[in-house]
Each structure stands twice: as C-alpha cells, then as structure tokens.
Design an enzyme around this catalytic site. Structure first.
Site, mmCIF file in Angstrom:
data_model
loop_
_atom_site.group_PDB
_atom_site.id
_atom_site.type_symbol
_atom_site.label_atom_id
_atom_site.label_comp_id
_atom_site.label_asym_id
_atom_site.label_seq_id
_atom_site.Cartn_x
_atom_site.Cartn_y
_atom_site.Cartn_z
ATOM 1 N N LYS A 115 -0.046 3.841 -2.590
ATOM 2 C CA LYS A 115 -1.026 4.926 -2.477
ATOM 3 C C LYS A 115 -0.370 6.309 -2.369
ATOM 4 O O LYS A 115 -1.066 7.319 -2.481
ATOM 5 C CB LYS A 115 -1.943 4.668 -1.272
ATOM 6 C CG LYS A 115 -2.780 3.397 -1.419
ATOM 7 C CD LYS A 115 -3.720 3.198 -0.243
ATOM 8 C CE LYS A 115 -4.607 1.979 -0.448
ATOM 9 N NZ LYS A 115 -4.108 0.778 0.216
ATOM 10 N N SER A 127 -5.669 3.495 4.953
ATOM 11 C CA SER A 127 -5.179 2.811 3.749
ATOM 12 C C SER A 127 -6.335 2.198 2.972
ATOM 13 O O SER A 127 -6.303 1.019 2.597
ATOM 14 C CB SER A 127 -4.143 1.738 4.121
ATOM 15 O OG SER A 127 -3.380 1.357 3.009
ATOM 16 N N SER A 178 0.795 -1.233 0.000
ATOM 17 C CA SER A 178 0.000 0.000 0.000
ATOM 18 C C SER A 178 0.828 1.284 0.000
ATOM 19 O O SER A 178 0.247 2.371 -0.044
ATOM 20 C CB SER A 178 -0.951 0.018 1.199
ATOM 21 O OG SER A 178 -2.033 -0.857 0.981
#
Length: 319
Positions: free
Chosen positions: A103, A159, A100
C-alpha cells in the site's frame, strides 16, 4: 581638366597609403611586433592568482563495527537516511512476499496522480473484497463518500483493503488498471525486484513480491512527499458523521509509533505467506534510519526485531 582630375586622384591615393601605413605601425607596436627602425614595446599581462579548489571536509558517517544484531525475521535491511549507506543486510536483495507494505505504492500513486479533494463513492466491490477475502479494512460501507485525502488515512492506518479498492476504482477505473500503473512506476524507480498483481498485498501468489532493498528505496522516495509523511506518522484519525458517511476512527497498525522513541512510520503488513512485515523510519538526535523487516513469525517478534535493529544502528559510532 583631365590632368587636374588625374592629379587629384593620385593625391587621394597617396594620402590613403600614408594613413594605412600609420595605422599598421600603430597596430604592430601594440601587438609587440618589431619593424625595422622600431623599438619593441613589450606588454606584460598581469598574472591572475589561481584560487585553489577547496577540499571538502568529509562528514562523519555511521560506521559498522562489532557483532551484528541477531534477528528472527528472515529478511532485514537498514539504511542510513542521510547518505543511503547500507548498514545491515540479510537477504535484502532477494524478492519476497511483502503483504500490505504494497500500500506504500498505492498511496504514493494516489497522492501524485489524484486530486486530494476529489469525492470518491465507495462501491460494492470494495465491501465484497473484505467479505470474500477477509482483508484488513477501514469499515467502509457502499455508498459512503469520502475525499481522496480521507481515504488515504483509511488505506494506511488500519491498512484498509476496502480503501485500496475504492481508490483504485476512482482513479483508474478498476484495481487491475491501477496495478498497471504500479508496475510502471516501479520500473521508473528502478525497483527491479518488485512486481504487483493487486493493490493491497492480500495474496497467496508468488507473482506479487518485492525486496527489502526495493521497499526501502520506495519508502525513502515516498517520504519526500509531505502528505505521505504526515499520513504514515499519524497514530489515529477520526472522521465524525456527515451527510456523506458515518463515523470512522482509524488507528495505525504500526504500534511502534507510540512505543518506540523517534518512530515516524511507515507501513505494516501481514499474510500467511509473507509473515509479519514492517517498513519503518525512525529519527534520533537529528539522524534518521530507514529499513525493512519481512517474514517475522509474529507481531511482537517483528517489533522486537525492528527495535533491536534501530537501537544497534543508532548506537554505531560516527567516524
């Protein structure tokens, strides 16, 4: 009559010659040229003193010395934010899954290309992404409406994979179209060890990757944006119930924000393939360090690795 006219012309010619001769003598005397019967007048220019170029005083820099810290993460990278000097590098140039931390790029493109006050409606595909893939999420419900600014908190703090899908739908028409922008922007930033196949990092494929060096470079660039910096440094973000959406409280998955003095962000990540990851920045005594750990065995060890790495970095002598 003709004689008078001719004599007049001759007198005019003689006068012009005398005038031209006088001007020539004046000009040559100024230029320092000597003619027969003339004395030379020398014109000496006044010397202009040269200003010496100042030698810049070298600024003190963190200097690596002594044993390096031993970490359990397979990849680790630490950079002095002030000058870009690499202080610690374990496999930092090698491509690896980054979960993640993806992102960071999703948020950066959204901030730079979108209208932060744009209203975005959550579609069903964002909800199904969570249900089908089990991604971390912001608890979004189909039909809810948020501003892009609000969804960025849902993207970066808990997240939220659902927030990533909602943002990419709104700004590019689909996640696939948004990924094209991500790879284009990576190329423009010279992130040559980075390639994206999705907007949130939830993947078991080896075609979605980055390197710790690229992630550090990306985060360093992103942190120049005050909106991005504010979001990633926020521990908790709360939205009350409105006509557009229900109540939401999003807590930052980066627990070091509250446990490590000087921590300023940036983004966690975790998949089975990537292990536990963290892109981080911290500041002490006005000095900032930025770095990455990838593929730690668990969250507690990841945080220990980051703390150990930062403590070592901030303890280096300035020379």
């Amino acid at each position: 009559m003709n004689r008078r006219f001719i004599m007049g012309v001759i007198l005019i010619i003689i006068a012009c010659c005398l005038l031209l001769t006088s001007l020539t003598l004046y000009a040559t005397s100024i230029a320092g040229v000597t003619l027969p019967g003339m004395s030379t007048v020398e014109v000496t220019p006044t010397p202009v003193p040269e200003t010496p170029t100042p030698i810049p005083t070298p600024k003190p820099e963190l200097t690596v010395q002594g044993p390096l810290p031993v970490l359990q993460a397979k990849v680790a990278y630490l950079v002095d934010m002030q000058n870009g000097h690499v202080l610690y590098d374990i496999h930092g140039e090698q491509a690896a899954p980054m979960a993640s931390t993806t992102k960071i790029m999703t948020a950066l493109i959204a901030i730079q290309t979108g209208n932060l006050d744009q209203e975005i409606t959550v579609k069903r595909d964002a909800y199904l992404h969570v249900i089908e893939l089990g991604s971390s999420n912001a608890g979004l419900v189909p039909g809810e409406q948020f501003t892009l600014r609000e969804l960025l908190y849902g993207l970066m703090l808990p997240s939220g994979g659902d927030a990533a899908i909602a943002i990419s739908d709104a700004l590019a028409g689909s996640p696939e179209n948004f990924v094209v922008r991500m790879n284009l922007f990576a190329s423009r930033l010279h992130l040559f060890q980075t390639h994206y196949t999705n907007v949130d990092g939830l993947t078991s494929e080896d075609t979605h990757y980055s390197s710790a060096a690229d992630l550090t470079r990306l985060a360093r660039y992103a942190l120049t944006n005050p909106i991005f910096r504010q979001i990633v440094d926020t521990p908790t973000y709360t939205l009350p119930t409105t006509k557009q959406h229900g109540p939401h409280t999003w807590t930052n998955t980066n627990t070091l924000l509250s446990t490590y003095k000087g921590m300023l962000g940036v983004k966690t990540g975790h998949t089975d393939l990537a292990g536990y990851c963290l892109v981080f920045e911290a500041q002490r005594n006005g000095h900032s360090l930025i770095g990455v750990v990838l593929n730690s065995p668990d969250q507690a060890i990841r945080d220990q690795d980051v703390s150990k790495l930062l403590n070592w970095g901030f303890g280096l002598p300035m020379k």
